[in-house]
Design a protein around this motif. Structure first.
Motif, mmCIF file in Angstrom:
data_model
loop_
_atom_site.group_PDB
_atom_site.id
_atom_site.type_symbol
_atom_site.label_atom_id
_atom_site.label_comp_id
_atom_site.label_asym_id
_atom_site.label_seq_id
_atom_site.Cartn_x
_atom_site.Cartn_y
_atom_site.Cartn_z
ATOM 1 N N GLU A 12 200.805 25.380 -38.434
ATOM 2 C CA GLU A 12 201.425 26.499 -39.143
ATOM 3 C C GLU A 12 202.765 26.072 -39.733
ATOM 4 N N ARG A 13 203.097 26.658 -40.877
ATOM 5 C CA ARG A 13 204.408 26.445 -41.494
ATOM 6 C C ARG A 13 205.302 27.632 -41.132
ATOM 7 N N ASP A 14 206.561 27.346 -40.825
ATOM 8 C CA ASP A 14 207.507 28.425 -40.545
ATOM 9 C C ASP A 14 208.012 29.057 -41.843
ATOM 10 N N ALA A 15 208.049 28.256 -42.898
ATOM 11 C CA ALA A 15 208.505 28.721 -44.215
ATOM 12 C C ALA A 15 207.654 28.023 -45.277
ATOM 13 N N SER A 60 205.749 23.884 -30.596
ATOM 14 C CA SER A 60 206.409 25.110 -31.061
ATOM 15 C C SER A 60 205.418 26.114 -31.635
ATOM 16 N N GLY A 61 204.273 25.644 -32.101
ATOM 17 C CA GLY A 61 203.270 26.531 -32.672
ATOM 18 C C GLY A 61 202.570 27.419 -31.660
ATOM 19 N N GLN A 62 202.844 27.208 -30.382
ATOM 20 C CA GLN A 62 202.222 28.025 -29.337
ATOM 21 C C GLN A 62 202.845 29.409 -29.205
ATOM 22 N N LEU A 63 204.113 29.534 -29.614
ATOM 23 C CA LEU A 63 204.845 30.786 -29.383
ATOM 24 C C LEU A 63 204.785 31.718 -30.580
ATOM 25 N N GLN A 64 204.594 32.983 -30.270
ATOM 26 C CA GLN A 64 204.714 34.042 -31.265
ATOM 27 C C GLN A 64 206.035 34.758 -31.001
ATOM 28 N N GLU A 65 206.511 35.480 -31.979
ATOM 29 C CA GLU A 65 207.772 36.210 -31.845
ATOM 30 C C GLU A 65 207.750 37.104 -30.606
#
Length: 130
Positions: A12-15, A60-65
């Motif tokens: 996933e891309r953060d931006a 880091s891609g494991q966490l959701q807000e």
């Protein structure tokens, strides 16, 4: 025996301008640990930085807000290299986060493997023809 479920290799891309990562093989164990297998035929350089970048995207891609950091699972990266990379004769090297002097582990969430195929020659079992 541990079952591994293959996952979408795109991270996933953060931006919108973030670098897109496409992992060679991305999987998940029954315990939730994430595994990335990278196969490199040629030395494109920056192997260690690329390895950490891919590992960090997986982690880091494991966490959701709003989620707790406690949900983060171990991520293992396995690099299969068709070139010599590290300055030793071992064909399989494993790295973790540990304190330099006492060797105490900080956390077991990071595990990086480097399998260097050219160094395997002396350790490989002979193949019999018949």
């Amino acid at each position: 025996m541990t079952e591994i479920i293959l996952l979408n290799p795109y991270t996933e891309r953060d931006a919108p301008r973030d670098k897109q990562s496409i992992l060679d093989i991305r999987g998940k164990t029954a315990d939730g640990e994430l595994i990335n297998v990278e196969i490199q035929l040629f030395n494109k350089y920056d192997t260690e930085k690329r390895t950490l970048f891919y590992w960090s995207k997986l982690y880091s891609g494991q966490l959701q807000e709003g989620q707790s950091y406690k949900v983060l699972k171990k991520c293992v990266t396995i690099n299969i290299l068709n070139y010599s990379f590290l300055p030793n004769s071992q064909y399989h090297n494993v790295f973790h986060l540990r304190e330099d002097r006492s060797d105490i582990p900080l956390i077991d969430d990071m595990e990086l493997h480097f399998l260097e195929l050219p160094k395997l020659g002396d350790h490989a079992a002979p193949v019999e023809s018949g």
